[in-house]
Design an enzyme around this catalytic site. Structure first.
Site, mmCIF file in Angstrom:
data_model
loop_
_atom_site.group_PDB
_atom_site.id
_atom_site.type_symbol
_atom_site.label_atom_id
_atom_site.label_comp_id
_atom_site.label_asym_id
_atom_site.label_seq_id
_atom_site.Cartn_x
_atom_site.Cartn_y
_atom_site.Cartn_z
ATOM 1 N N LYS A 53 0.844 -1.208 0.000
ATOM 2 C CA LYS A 53 0.000 0.000 0.000
ATOM 3 C C LYS A 53 0.877 1.256 0.000
ATOM 4 C CE LYS A 53 -0.187 -0.128 5.054
ATOM 5 N NZ LYS A 53 -0.996 -0.465 6.243
ATOM 6 N N TYR B 244 16.073 30.293 7.767
ATOM 7 C CA TYR B 244 15.018 31.098 8.395
ATOM 8 C C TYR B 244 15.138 31.102 9.913
ATOM 9 C CZ TYR B 244 12.364 31.106 3.983
ATOM 10 O OH TYR B 244 11.949 31.275 2.694
HETATM 11 C C1 LIG Z 1 -0.253 -1.463 6.939
HETATM 12 C C2 LIG Z 1 -0.839 -2.720 7.407
HETATM 13 C C3 LIG Z 1 -0.052 -3.880 7.536
HETATM 14 C C4 LIG Z 1 1.455 -3.871 7.437
HETATM 15 O O1 LIG Z 1 1.976 -3.244 8.598
HETATM 16 P P1 LIG Z 1 3.548 -3.158 8.848
HETATM 17 O O2 LIG Z 1 3.670 -2.621 10.225
HETATM 18 O O3 LIG Z 1 4.090 -2.222 7.820
HETATM 19 O O4 LIG Z 1 4.084 -4.508 8.692
HETATM 20 C C5 LIG Z 1 -0.678 -5.075 7.817
HETATM 21 N N1 LIG Z 1 -2.028 -5.121 7.976
HETATM 22 C C6 LIG Z 1 -2.798 -4.012 7.916
HETATM 23 C C7 LIG Z 1 -4.257 -4.124 8.137
HETATM 24 C C8 LIG Z 1 -2.234 -2.781 7.649
HETATM 25 O O5 LIG Z 1 -3.012 -1.682 7.593
#
Ligand SMILES: *Cc1c(COP(=O)(O)O)cnc(C)c1O
Length: 383
Positions: free
Chosen positions: A41, A271
């Protein structure tokens, strides 16, 4: 100069080592000895959705996980045929498109299941669904009160051939603190949810609970499949050194010095003039800033490898640029500086940056972008 640095021909780039992603996937797959759903994702955690997906599959991932259906459809459009789950589904999702593309969908509530069933009827397909149990994170999923109703509705839809429940799943709140009592509590709620679903006839569904931290530290949560994300990219979810698990960071963030200048002691830098060298020194201007996803909180705090040593950013991070103080060391316009990378060549790591900027490496790698050019190196998954 490292191999990565020699290739820098743009102002600023994010270099992604696909072989590292594939190798990390293989390490985790081997660790658990069961199917692994690789989470890609958020543009593959900033590493590139499609290249990251190809690399994890080359490394032995059995399935892919994304948050939203658009991400899943983008993977399918790129020709990726692996089993694929999209889970962050709200009202009026385009389930018909997901089903047509053979994307499995997660369901949190009876109303959502009804929408999936409608799409299955409309398209003449059987929807493959994962039922999400809220076991204590209070984010997605059906609460223990809502779960029996959701399971009963899913069992009816399965009997009618409209859905096939292929997953029973949940997500941990505190897996990065492996001894926290919340984990045992969530596991117990999950097992009750699974037992109820099994009793209702949902016997084929795979159980999955483990994110990266749990994939590393909590074998009792591995069930039928694990679901790591950040560890695939070589970052330790527990905040330690990923090398201890055989993982290597895949992302290197670097830029070319735009300008250098000799300045006297006492000048103010950037800045607010919050930095001032106490003796004559050389300043180097780096042309990336918060407009490119470099956190403003890194000013006067985060390290950057420049002229052979790590230097703390001098003064505030601006929208497009920040300044480094390199003392009397030689540096010239066009030289490469490295913000974060694997740490194998003296550069800081994303973990060091996260500590300095009071955030987590997840946020750094997913937000870096803007005017950075992304370049993939390595051959894993490249046709
Ligand atoms: C993002 C996510 C993961 C992966 O999490 P990590 O900590 O990056 O391994 C797994 N399951 C769900 C439902 C998530 O939203």
């Amino acid at each position: 100069m490292t191999q990565l640095q020699q290739g820098l021909d743009s102002r600023a780039e994010v270099v992604v080592d696909l072989d590292a992603i594939a190798a990390n996937t293989a390490v985790l797959r081997e660790r658990v000895g069961r199917p692994l759903m690789a989470v890609v994702k958020a543009d593959g955690y900033g590493h590139g959705l499609v290249p990251a997906a190809r690399a994890v599959l080359a490394g032995g991932a059995d399935a892919l996980g994304v948050a939203v259906i658009e991400e899943a459809l983008a993977l399918r459009a790129a020709g990726i045929g692996a089993p694929l789950l999209a889970w962050l589904n709200g009202p009026s999702e385009d389930y018909a498109a997901a089903l047509a593309a053979d994307v499995e969908v997660s369901v949190n509530a009876e109303w959502a299941l009804a929408e999936v069933v409608d799409a299955a009827r409309a398209t003449g397909t059987t929807a493959r669904v994962h039922l999400f149990a809220d076991t204590g994170l209070s984010r997605e999923g059906a609460t223990p009160e809502a779960w029996p109703g959701l399971v009963a509705a899913a069992a009816r839809a399965q009997a009618d051939g409209e859905v096939s429940v292929t997953g029973l799943w949940s997500h941990l709140a505190y897996a990065d603190a492996p001894t926290h009592p919340a984990i045992g509590a969530q596991v117990r709620v999950f097992e009750e949810a699974v037992a109820l679903a099994r009793a209702a006839g949902l016997t084929e569904a795979r159980r999955h609970l483990a994110n990266s931290a749990a994939t590393i530290a909590l074998p009792e949560t591995w069930y039928d499949m694990v679901r790591p994300g950040v560890a695939l990219y070589g970052l330790d979810p527990l905040g330690g050194d990923p090398a201890q698990y055989g993982l290597r960071p895949a992302m290197t963030v670097q830029a070319r010095v735009l300008l250098t200048k000799r300045v006297p002691a006492g000048v103010g830098v950037s800045y607010g003039l919050t930095y001032s060298p106490d003796k004559e020194t050389t300043l180097a201007l780096v042309p990336v800033g918060y407009g490119d996803g470099i956190p403003r909180a890194a000013g006067n705090r985060a390290p950057v490898l420049a002229a052979g040593a790590q230097r703390t950013i001098a003064g505030r991070v601006c929208m497009d640029q920040f300044v480094l103080d390199v003392g009397d060391d030689p540096i010239a316009p066009g030289d490469t500086v490295v913000l974060w990378g694997s740490g194998e060549h003296g550069e800081p790591t994303a973990q060091q940056w996260a500590d300095a900027a009071d955030t987590i490496h997840y946020e750094l790698v997913t937000r870096v972008g803007g005017r950075f050019r992304r370049r993939h190196v390595g051959s894993a998954g490249v046709a």
